[in-house]
Design an enzyme around this catalytic site. Structure first.
Site, PDB file in Angstrom:
ATOM      1  N   ASP A  80       0.800  -1.227   0.000  1.00  0.00           N
ATOM      2  CA  ASP A  80       0.000   0.000   0.000  1.00  0.00           C
ATOM      3  C   ASP A  80       0.831   1.275   0.000  1.00  0.00           C
ATOM      4  OD1 ASP A  80       0.954   0.109   2.602  1.00  0.00           O
ATOM      5  OD2 ASP A  80      -0.870  -0.686   3.480  1.00  0.00           O
ATOM      6  N   ARG A  97       0.764   6.957  -0.266  1.00  0.00           N
ATOM      7  CA  ARG A  97       0.043   6.010   0.596  1.00  0.00           C
ATOM      8  C   ARG A  97      -1.334   5.846  -0.019  1.00  0.00           C
ATOM      9  NH1 ARG A  97      -2.394   2.727   2.801  1.00  0.00           N
ATOM     10  NH2 ARG A  97      -2.293   2.003   4.977  1.00  0.00           N
ATOM     11  N   ASP A 127      -5.507  -1.140   3.252  1.00  0.00           N
ATOM     12  CA  ASP A 127      -4.462  -1.499   4.204  1.00  0.00           C
ATOM     13  C   ASP A 127      -4.031  -2.924   3.912  1.00  0.00           C
ATOM     14  OD1 ASP A 127      -2.721  -1.550   6.372  1.00  0.00           O
ATOM     15  OD2 ASP A 127      -4.295  -2.254   7.747  1.00  0.00           O
ATOM     16  N   THR A 128      -2.787  -3.116   3.494  1.00  0.00           N
ATOM     17  CA  THR A 128      -2.261  -4.448   3.209  1.00  0.00           C
ATOM     18  C   THR A 128      -1.460  -4.937   4.411  1.00  0.00           C
ATOM     19  OG1 THR A 128      -0.249  -3.552   2.221  1.00  0.00           O
ATOM     20  CG2 THR A 128      -2.123  -3.915   0.749  1.00  0.00           C
ATOM     21  N   GLU A 146       1.588  -6.110   6.731  1.00  0.00           N
ATOM     22  CA  GLU A 146       2.900  -5.490   6.827  1.00  0.00           C
ATOM     23  C   GLU A 146       4.008  -6.444   6.377  1.00  0.00           C
ATOM     24  OE1 GLU A 146       3.465  -2.474   7.400  1.00  0.00           O
ATOM     25  OE2 GLU A 146       1.547  -1.786   8.197  1.00  0.00           O
ATOM     26  N   ARG A 201       3.476  11.926   3.095  1.00  0.00           N
ATOM     27  CA  ARG A 201       3.192  11.084   1.932  1.00  0.00           C
ATOM     28  C   ARG A 201       1.913  11.552   1.247  1.00  0.00           C
ATOM     29  NH1 ARG A 201       3.287   5.305   4.898  1.00  0.00           N
ATOM     30  NH2 ARG A 201       1.749   6.500   6.123  1.00  0.00           N
TER      31      ARG A 201
END
Length: 421
Positions: free
Chosen positions: A211, A225, A230-231, A233, A275
């Site tokens: 992500d 971002r 949300d992927t 980690e 970001r």
């Protein structure tokens, strides 16, 4: 004869004036006394004097008196001026006249000049006041804008610790998220933004994880971002590699590496780390939505609704959930605040192997770092370091360019915090 002489004298006095008549009379007396003195010296008997001495006693006082009177009453005779003197005097007079005129002209010019300078100074003063007022207004606008941005960042920071968007269980308990939502968004999922919505074109330069993407935007290296996704980690400083995190990163590399993408903003443009917050479009498809449909990301970080593609994203996630695809294949793995540590045996083994390799890399790199911060500790930024070499040693100890969990290498050139000396 006795009558003629008084008439003659009266005529001279009348014609020449009183003063001129007396001057003439005493001049005549002077001449007569002079002649009488000469005769008295030569033959005093002609004037009925016995000798010269007696003649002088009478005639000399008359002569002297008449001479003195004539000398006193006669005006000095002006000498006639020559042509050269006349020319010189005329030149001097003309020069004096010209000087006077020039002085008057200069005085007038100086007066006009002073008036122009005063007018110019007054105009400059007005311009300076106007510029000062404009600068003051701009400063106030910038201050207001900065205040709004700070308030937005504060709001975003406060809400990051709260629950994310509704998870699968919440969606199943809410009937409005099922058939009615899907039916209303069947056509919306195929919609593509116009060129104005997409914004500018960029080139993908780096895949940090599933992500977080590095791009070259108008010659500037930026970190994006991805919005609303949300992927798991893979490079988090305090978390192990999570299940399907490597798959999400691999999918991003396969789909985006070196590609031209369109950047679309929706709400605040940047997060607290600087970001960009955006959707990325590649080959006419929304990459954020692709991650959700492939089951490689969860719908999250819904801070500033409504979002342009919220409905299509919800539908894409529902498809992945129903197919038990990716992260949805592990029961209880997806949580409202991220991903649970519970994993399948295969995923746990893969995660442990990845974590071991990562720890070995970090440990080997950390031998050269003796700073105050733990490379595997909480997130750090360039402001935590006083010198560039210290930040570089910390960066290499934390995994170097391959991982960069603290995101210190924004431009991906291997050198971090170049602004530090």
């Amino acid at each position: 004869m006795k009558v003629f002489i008084p008439l003659l004298l009266g005529s001279f006095i009348f014609i020449g004036g009183l003063k001129e008549g007396f001057v003439f009379l005493f001049s005549l007396l002077f001449l007569l006394s002079l002649v009488a003195m000469i005769i008295g010296l030569i033959r005093p008997s002609l004037l009925k004097f016995s000798n010269r001495i007696s003649a002088m006693k009478v005639l000399f006082p008359v002569f002297l008196a008449s001479f003195l009177i004539v000398l006193i009453t006669t005006d000095p005779v002006e000498e006639p001026r020559t042509d050269q003197e006349t020319v010189q005097e005329d030149a001097v007079e003309q020069k004096e006249t010209e000087e006077t005129e020039n002085a008057e002209e200069q005085s007038e010019e100086q007066k006009n000049k002073n008036e122009d300078e005063n007018a110019a100074e007054s105009k400059n003063k007005d311009n300076r006041e106007e510029i000062h007022n404009e600068e003051k207004e701009n400063a106030n606008e910038e201050s207001d804008s900065s205040s709004v941005n700070k308030q937005e960042e504060k709001q975003q920071n406060n809400t990051e610790n709260k629950n994310d968007s509704k998870t699968l269980d919440e969606k199943e308990s809410d009937p409005s998220n099922d058939e009615s939502t899907n039916e209303s968004t069947d056509s919306e999922s195929d919609k593509r933004p116009s060129n104005e919505t997409k914004g500018t074109t960029a080139t993908v330069t780096r895949i940090v994880d599933g992500d977080t993407i590095g791009i070259n935007l108008n010659g500037t290296i930026e970190s994006v971002r991805l919005l609303l996704v949300d992927t798991p980690e893979t490079v988090h400083p305090s978390l192990p590699v999570q299940a399907f995190g490597p798959e999400a990163s691999s999918f991003a590399k396969k789909t985006l590496s070196g590609k031209k993408v369109q950047v679309e903003y929706d709400g605040p443009k940047r997060d607290k780390y600087g970001r960009l917050l955006a959707y990325l479009w590649v080959d006419g498809k929304n990459f954020n939505e692709m991650l959700l449909r492939e089951g490689l990301a969860r719908l999250a970080y819904v801070y500033d609704p409504p979002y342009t593609h919220m409905s299509s994203f919800t539908k894409a996630q529902s498809e992945a959930v129903n197919a038990k695809r990716g992260i949805w294949s592990i029961e209880g793995y997806v949580q409202s605040d991220g991903f649970n540590a519970v994993e399948s045996e295969t995923e746990t083994k893969q995660s442990n192997n990845s974590s071991t390799a990562s720890t070995e890399t970090k440990t080997s790199g950390s031998s050269a770092y003796n700073g105050p911060y733990n490379p595997q500790g909480k997130d750090r930024n360039c402001g935590d370091f006083d010198r560039q070499k210290n930040a570089q040693a910390f960066f290499e100890a934390a995994g170097g360019p391959e991982q960069d969990p603290h995101r210190l290498d924004r431009d991906g050139d291997g050198a971090v915090c170049e602004s530090l000396s």
